[in-house]
Design a protein around this motif. Structure first.
Motif, PDB file in Angstrom:
ATOM      1  N   ARG A  92     -53.217  59.962 -18.645  1.00 26.99           N
ATOM      2  CA  ARG A  92     -52.228  60.308 -17.639  1.00 26.99           C
ATOM      3  C   ARG A  92     -52.757  59.890 -16.265  1.00 26.99           C
ATOM      4  N   GLU A  93     -51.907  59.706 -15.287  1.00 25.93           N
ATOM      5  CA  GLU A  93     -52.127  59.080 -14.097  1.00 25.93           C
ATOM      6  C   GLU A  93     -52.416  60.534 -13.435  1.00 25.93           C
ATOM      7  N   GLN A  94     -53.152  60.425 -12.173  1.00 26.06           N
ATOM      8  CA  GLN A  94     -53.680  61.608 -11.429  1.00 26.06           C
ATOM      9  C   GLN A  94     -52.372  62.391 -11.118  1.00 26.06           C
ATOM     10  N   ARG A  95     -51.281  61.826 -10.653  1.00 25.32           N
ATOM     11  CA  ARG A  95     -50.220  62.435 -10.200  1.00 25.32           C
ATOM     12  C   ARG A  95     -49.437  63.194 -11.214  1.00 25.32           C
ATOM     13  N   GLU A  96     -49.609  62.775 -12.616  1.00 23.13           N
ATOM     14  CA  GLU A  96     -49.169  63.525 -13.534  1.00 23.13           C
ATOM     15  C   GLU A  96     -50.042  64.643 -13.754  1.00 23.13           C
ATOM     16  N   LEU A  97     -51.428  64.648 -13.696  1.00 23.56           N
ATOM     17  CA  LEU A  97     -52.345  65.740 -14.164  1.00 23.56           C
ATOM     18  C   LEU A  97     -52.124  66.804 -13.041  1.00 23.56           C
ATOM     19  N   ALA A  98     -51.573  66.392 -11.821  1.00 25.45           N
ATOM     20  CA  ALA A  98     -51.473  67.438 -10.597  1.00 25.45           C
ATOM     21  C   ALA A  98     -50.170  68.406 -10.943  1.00 25.45           C
ATOM     22  N   GLU A  99     -49.472  68.026 -11.684  1.00 27.07           N
ATOM     23  CA  GLU A  99     -48.369  68.926 -12.005  1.00 27.07           C
ATOM     24  C   GLU A  99     -48.353  69.301 -13.721  1.00 27.07           C
ATOM     25  N   PRO A 100     -47.614  70.525 -13.917  1.00 25.38           N
ATOM     26  CA  PRO A 100     -47.673  70.811 -15.211  1.00 25.38           C
ATOM     27  C   PRO A 100     -47.123  70.031 -16.146  1.00 25.38           C
ATOM     28  N   PHE A 101     -47.388  69.935 -17.307  1.00 25.09           N
ATOM     29  CA  PHE A 101     -46.718  69.545 -18.506  1.00 25.09           C
ATOM     30  C   PHE A 101     -45.653  70.532 -19.076  1.00 25.09           C
TER      31      PHE A 101
END
Length: 170
Positions: A40-49
């Motif tokens: 995952r990109e860092q921006r994806e990891l910053a928000e919930p899945f």
């Protein structure tokens, strides 16, 4: 658990026929989950899945803007919501987890299913939802509601909402 056990989709009918979620993972093992998260990109990891726990107890994950019902393949689930992971040394841990799913409207009592799925993967977690969402269906107008600040009043018609979870279980 209060006996709900599994949750049927109760959201808009037009979302039930959506195409399969792109870039989802069935987290059957910790290695599968860790590899998917590492990609995952860092921006994806910053928000919930978006997550669901399928009827077989397996955790399924997709990017946040994915629909729970698409991730579940239109099937009933044991739990649904959003989860954010954080790093834990050389691995992953659950930083936040909630039962926020307006498509399934799961009761906070769905936590044990999520807890078992995470335990089965060996992922450290907080032991409960970090944000518990209370859903109620209005008996007067049928609207799905999120109860905020213990105010059990329908946002659409001002009707009284019941104290107990009142969506039809599967």
């Amino acid at each position: 658990m209060t006996g709900h056990g599994q949750y049927r989709y109760v959201g808009p009918a037009e979302l039930c026929g959506q195409a399969i979620v792109v870039d989802a993972v069935v987290a059957g093992t910790y290695a599968v989950l860790a590899n998917w998260l590492a990609g995952r990109e860092q921006r994806e990891l910053a928000e919930p899945f978006t997550f669901v726990v399928a009827l077989d107890g397996v955790l399924r994950l997709a990017p946040r803007r994915s629909e729970h019902v698409a991730l579940a393949g239109g099937l009933d689930v044991l739990a649904a919501g959003e989860v954010r992971f954080g790093s834990a040394g050389t691995g992953w841990r659950v930083a936040e987890v909630t039962n926020q799913s307006t498509g399934y409207c799961p009761d906070p009592d769905s936590w044990p299913a999520m807890g078992r799925a995470l335990d089965g993967l060996g992922v450290p977690h907080p032991g409960e939802f970090t944000d518990r969402v209370i859903f109620r269906r209005c008996p007067a107008c049928g609207e799905r509601n999120i109860v905020r600040e213990n105010d059990f009043v329908c946002a659409l018609c001002d009707g009284a909402l019941p104290a107990e979870w009142n969506f039809v279980p599967s």
